[in-house]
Design a protein around this motif. Structure first.
Motif, PDB file in Angstrom:
ATOM      1  N   ARG A   3       4.157   0.294   1.333  1.00 24.57           N
ATOM      2  CA  ARG A   3       5.213   0.090   0.698  1.00 24.57           C
ATOM      3  C   ARG A   3       6.436   1.388   0.601  1.00 24.57           C
ATOM      4  NH1 ARG A   3       4.061  -1.645  -5.354  1.00 24.57           N
ATOM      5  NH2 ARG A   3       6.170  -1.185  -5.611  1.00 24.57           N
ATOM      6  N   SER A   4       5.608   2.569   0.800  1.00 20.98           N
ATOM      7  CA  SER A   4       6.059   3.847   0.675  1.00 20.98           C
ATOM      8  C   SER A   4       5.169   4.919   1.069  1.00 20.98           C
ATOM      9  CB  SER A   4       6.836   4.156  -0.542  1.00 20.98           C
ATOM     10  OG  SER A   4       5.907   4.395  -1.445  1.00 20.98           O
ATOM     11  N   ILE A   5       5.573   5.885   1.572  1.00 16.32           N
ATOM     12  CA  ILE A   5       4.718   7.143   2.119  1.00 16.32           C
ATOM     13  C   ILE A   5       5.330   8.326   1.242  1.00 16.32           C
ATOM     14  CG2 ILE A   5       4.211   8.698   4.147  1.00 16.32           C
ATOM     15  CD1 ILE A   5       5.073   6.445   5.951  1.00 16.32           C
ATOM     16  N   PHE A   6       4.418   9.275   0.801  1.00 14.72           N
ATOM     17  CA  PHE A   6       4.834  10.366   0.001  1.00 14.72           C
ATOM     18  C   PHE A   6       3.988  11.641   0.746  1.00 14.72           C
ATOM     19  CE2 PHE A   6       4.305   6.752  -2.853  1.00 14.72           C
ATOM     20  CZ  PHE A   6       5.476   7.099  -3.923  1.00 14.72           C
ATOM     21  N   PHE A   7       5.152  12.683   0.969  1.00 16.24           N
ATOM     22  CA  PHE A   7       4.598  13.806   1.657  1.00 16.24           C
ATOM     23  C   PHE A   7       4.655  15.021   0.470  1.00 16.24           C
ATOM     24  CE2 PHE A   7       6.287  11.371   5.124  1.00 16.24           C
ATOM     25  CZ  PHE A   7       5.488  11.395   5.947  1.00 16.24           C
ATOM     26  N   LEU A  19      12.962   3.997  -7.360  1.00 18.41           N
ATOM     27  CA  LEU A  19      13.479   4.347  -6.166  1.00 18.41           C
ATOM     28  C   LEU A  19      13.233   3.508  -5.214  1.00 18.41           C
ATOM     29  CD1 LEU A  19      13.449   8.306  -6.332  1.00 18.41           C
ATOM     30  CD2 LEU A  19      15.580   6.769  -6.566  1.00 18.41           C
ATOM     31  N   ILE A  20      11.969   3.156  -5.145  1.00 18.97           N
ATOM     32  CA  ILE A  20      11.510   2.069  -3.765  1.00 18.97           C
ATOM     33  C   ILE A  20      12.106   0.849  -4.074  1.00 18.97           C
ATOM     34  CG2 ILE A  20       9.465   0.935  -3.097  1.00 18.97           C
ATOM     35  CD1 ILE A  20       7.695   3.340  -3.802  1.00 18.97           C
ATOM     36  N   MET A  77       0.898  -1.256   0.045  1.00 24.32           N
ATOM     37  CA  MET A  77       0.179  -0.001  -0.125  1.00 24.32           C
ATOM     38  C   MET A  77       0.902   1.353  -0.109  1.00 24.32           C
ATOM     39  SD  MET A  77      -2.976   1.117   2.817  1.00 24.32           S
ATOM     40  CE  MET A  77      -4.365   0.487   2.142  1.00 24.32           C
ATOM     41  N   PHE A  78       0.556   2.061  -0.739  1.00 24.00           N
ATOM     42  CA  PHE A  78       1.108   3.562  -0.787  1.00 24.00           C
ATOM     43  C   PHE A  78       0.422   4.606   0.110  1.00 24.00           C
ATOM     44  CE2 PHE A  78       1.714   1.738  -4.880  1.00 24.00           C
ATOM     45  CZ  PHE A  78       3.114   1.472  -4.908  1.00 24.00           C
ATOM     46  N   ILE A  79       0.948   5.383   0.989  1.00 23.20           N
ATOM     47  CA  ILE A  79       0.278   6.461   1.631  1.00 23.20           C
ATOM     48  C   ILE A  79       0.708   7.877   1.050  1.00 23.20           C
ATOM     49  CG2 ILE A  79       0.346   7.435   3.904  1.00 23.20           C
ATOM     50  CD1 ILE A  79       0.681   5.015   5.197  1.00 23.20           C
ATOM     51  N   ILE A  80      -0.273   8.611   0.917  1.00 27.89           N
ATOM     52  CA  ILE A  80       0.205  10.053   0.563  1.00 27.89           C
ATOM     53  C   ILE A  80      -0.448  10.852   1.626  1.00 27.89           C
ATOM     54  CG2 ILE A  80      -0.415  11.799  -1.002  1.00 27.89           C
ATOM     55  CD1 ILE A  80      -0.683   9.777  -3.053  1.00 27.89           C
TER      56      ILE A  80
END
Length: 364
Positions: A83-87, A363-364, A1-4
């Motif tokens: 999987r990753s977090i985006f700010f 990049l991930i 899952m991706f978080i934004i």
């Protein structure tokens, strides 16, 4: 899952909003997406059209920031498959405990003006403290990357990934008709889609329109956007006696906006640096290019990443009215605008979200 986690998200209008909305929609093709965003006008209707899961926050700004950060932390603790977090902004990451995200690939997008604080200042220290938690800092242009290095962000962290651009929006015949009604038989048809602030430089555009109407009696300039400079600009239009050449639209339906861009000959935004405010990239240039419309942008900021000078458009000195004027003349002489438009359309394909999102995934 991706978080934004974002302060900027549609249906609010703006470059950062489009960027984060586009990123969310691109990521959904590679896994579930959870968005934490601010409430905005008509957000319920918009959210119902999304494939992503979205949680909105309202209320007092200061309390909202803490509530959202606490909710993001809670969500991370309760989910093991992130999987990753985006700010979208260093402030979106500022209240997140670094221990919570240290083992997760994290991204913070930087845009230029929000990090443009003197080295050693309180705001500069806050920027660096927030970004030090992040693994990947994503700069929207080479200009913004250089600015990041100047203010103390580690070069190893910074990667240039340009904002993506969605495929051109298709619009119905009634929007085409409305655009034709606005432009009528004018030439050249020039448009700017931007907030009305000093950095976007509408005042110098208007001065040029006043001079250009002697060479192009049927010139028409359309401005879409609102902002604090609106009343000053309306007064300037009257002073210059160019009311017949200018169409001011504070707001426009998205499809009408696209129809007006597609039917124009030039997208003009000769941005300047105003105090600490600077144009980091200029996704509007790419959006215009996706309709086969080339641009003239200012030399200050990141427009050079969005416009290939003398190929997909022209770069001018926005502080110099004569530079803007001469570049507009050059743009239209020998029908250069047609060649630039064709090149811009081809260039815009590099910014398709399907291609841009893979740079994040790599990049991930």
């Amino acid at each position: 899952m991706f978080i934004i986690s974002t302060r900027n998200f549609p249906p609010d209008i703006g470059g950062m909003q489009n960027l984060m909305g586009g990123l969310a929609n691109a990521l959904i093709n590679h896994g579930p997406v959870k968005v934490f965003a601010e409430k905005s006008e008509n957000f319920e209707k918009y959210d119902n059209t999304l494939k992503v899961e979205i949680e909105r926050f309202g209320g007092v700004k200061l309390l909202r920031k803490y509530r959202k950060a606490n909710r993001v932390v809670e969500f991370i603790k309760n989910n093991q498959n992130i999987r990753s977090i985006f700010f979208d902004h260093w402030k979106s990451a500022e209240k997140i405990n670094s221990d919570i995200i240290k083992n997760i690939p994290t991204f913070c997008l930087i845009h230029a003006k929000e990090i443009n604080h003197p080295k050693g200042s309180l705001l500069n220290k806050r920027v660096l403290n927030s970004i030090n938690k992040i693994k990947y800092v994503i700069s929207n242009s080479n200009f913004t990357k250089n600015l990041a290095l100047q203010i103390g962000i580690s070069e190893q962290k910074v990667h240039v990934i340009h904002p993506g651009c969605n495929n051109p929006i298709k619009f119905e015949k009634n929007f085409q008709n409305k655009a034709e009604e606005i432009y009528k038989d004018s030439f050249p048809k020039i448009i700017t889609v931007a907030r009305l602030d000093k950095r976007k430089n509408h005042q110098n555009i208007f001065m040029c329109i006043r001079n250009l109407k002697e060479k192009f009696p049927k010139i028409k300039y359309v401005s879409i956007g609102d902002g604090e400079e609106k009343n000053n600009l309306i007064s300037l239009i009257k002073e210059l006696k160019i009311e017949k050449q200018i169409v001011f639209l504070s707001k426009a339906d998205e499809k009408l906006k696209c129809a007006l861009i597609k039917n124009s000959n030039l997208f003009l935004m000769p941005s300047i640096i105003f105090k600490k405010s600077v144009e980091g990239f200029g996704i509007s240039f790419i959006e215009a290019a996706s309709y086969g419309v080339a641009s003239i942008g200012g030399k200050d900021g990141g427009a050079k990443d969005a416009i290939i000078n003398e190929k997909t458009g022209l770069i001018c000195d926005g502080n110099d009215i004569n530079s803007i004027y001469k570049n507009i003349i050059k743009f239209f002489e020998n029908e250069n605008y047609k060649k630039y438009g064709e090149n811009a359309l081809s260039f815009s394909e590099n910014f398709n979200w399907n291609k841009i999102v893979k740079k994040y995934l790599n990049l991930i």
